[in-house]
Design a protein around this motif. Sequence first.
Motif, PDB file in Angstrom:
ATOM      1  N   THR A 179     -11.909  11.769   6.227  1.00 46.76           N
ATOM      2  CA  THR A 179     -12.666  10.807   5.419  1.00 46.76           C
ATOM      3  C   THR A 179     -13.463  11.529   4.329  1.00 46.76           C
ATOM      4  O   THR A 179     -13.522  11.067   3.185  1.00 46.76           O
ATOM      5  CB  THR A 179     -13.596   9.971   6.328  1.00 46.76           C
ATOM      6  N   GLU A 192     -12.358   3.623   5.403  1.00 44.72           N
ATOM      7  CA  GLU A 192     -12.882   3.064   6.640  1.00 44.72           C
ATOM      8  C   GLU A 192     -12.852   1.537   6.564  1.00 44.72           C
ATOM      9  O   GLU A 192     -11.938   0.971   5.999  1.00 44.72           O
ATOM     10  CB  GLU A 192     -14.245   3.688   6.968  1.00 44.72           C
ATOM     11  N   ASP A 227      -7.726   5.123   4.140  1.00 44.35           N
ATOM     12  CA  ASP A 227      -8.291   5.849   5.269  1.00 44.35           C
ATOM     13  C   ASP A 227      -8.179   4.961   6.510  1.00 44.35           C
ATOM     14  O   ASP A 227      -8.882   3.966   6.631  1.00 44.35           O
ATOM     15  CB  ASP A 227      -9.758   6.175   4.963  1.00 44.35           C
ATOM     16  N   GLU A 228      -7.277   5.311   7.389  1.00 44.70           N
ATOM     17  CA  GLU A 228      -7.039   4.564   8.622  1.00 44.70           C
ATOM     18  C   GLU A 228      -6.860   3.059   8.411  1.00 44.70           C
ATOM     19  O   GLU A 228      -7.614   2.255   8.955  1.00 44.70           O
ATOM     20  CB  GLU A 228      -8.177   4.817   9.615  1.00 44.70           C
TER      21      GLU A 228
HETATM   22 MG   LIG Z   1     -12.534   9.364   9.224  1.00 43.43          MG
END
Ligand SMILES: [Mg+2]
Length: 323
Positions: free
Chosen positions: A62, A102, A175-176
């Motif tokens: 991140t 996120e 991110d994810e």
């Molecule tokens: Mg992360």
Amino acid sequence: MQGNQASLAVTTASPSQAGKNVLRTYDLTKQYGARVAVNQLNLEVRRGEIVGFLGPNGAGKTTSIRMLLGLIAPTSGRVELFGHDLANRRDSVLPHIGALVEAPALYLHLSGRDNLRAVGSVLGGVSQQRIEEVLMQVGLHERQKDRVRTYSLGMKQRLGVGIALLNNPDLLILDEPANGLDPAGIVEMRDLMRRLADEGKTVFLSSHFLVEVQQICSRVIFLNAGRLIADKTVEELTRGQGEFEVRLERAQEALALLQQQPWGKPARLDESGALLTPAPQGSGRELYAFLSQAGFTPESLAPATQNLEEVFFSLMNAHKGDK
Ligand SMILES: [Mg+2]
Ligand SMILES: Nc1ncnc2c1ncn2[C@@H]1O[C@H](COP(=O)(O)OP(=O)(O)OP(=O)(O)O)[C@@H](O)[C@H]1O
């Protein structure tokens, strides 16, 4: 709203599309006090690639992504996007990037469609038709009029990807994106990534879902303790080391025999009872002949492969304790 600022800058110039590198970092480093979160990271993403960015919790994924998007400044090193330095050309390069970092920042009291409209009006030039397309793309067409407050985690996450897609970006940095999704949601997200790949988009995504990463990514970059520890194609990573996987009866006996051969010392059984072994002269045909002559008839014999999860754990083991 926070988290999607990267896609909100106003476009002023089209970045050069000539260079094959869409994204490149040079010794990118971020230090928080004594802790080095990202340590001299050099990575490249080429046009049309789907690159997975993997690593355990706290590896620095991140933090790296925040630097790629200009959300935080590097301690040292730099980021190049579409061949331009991010620090100098921020306003011209960021509009060509869609991002989700996120959890997406959403207006919970507005509907999914109105969230897209709100972001679209900040971006400018986003038509109602584009909003419809994005709603279809992320599978929220049916629920577009419902307030986001009533959405499941997976729906919110997909809306986040929708926001990242709104300006039809050349590069997606996620991110994810599958964080918090159930198995069906993960598969939907995977299919969405595949469609984007088919459209020629370039995607850089971090994820902990290795099965999906193996299926959608052409290349993976592993980060551990802030450092890049592997950068390989999925094909390279999962290809076996010239070994063969053999299924046969009396596997223990066959194993003992193989281990007596000069070429067969590393032979072993895996958890499923299959034999993993090198072959004489590296040839599967020779191995088959050897076993047959010794009175074993293989039910199957094929080059051994590793899945990404096995690769991940063996890499992490090799780097255990790295700081
Ligand atoms: Mg992360
Ligand atoms: N604002 C901050 N201040 C201090 N330390 C930070 C800050 N942000 C991140 N870190 C530290 O940097 C390191 C990397 O964190 P980061 O969030 O980038 O990891 P990650 O790879 O994204 O992990 P995860 O898989 O859990 O999301 C961690 O040790 C973290 O505690």
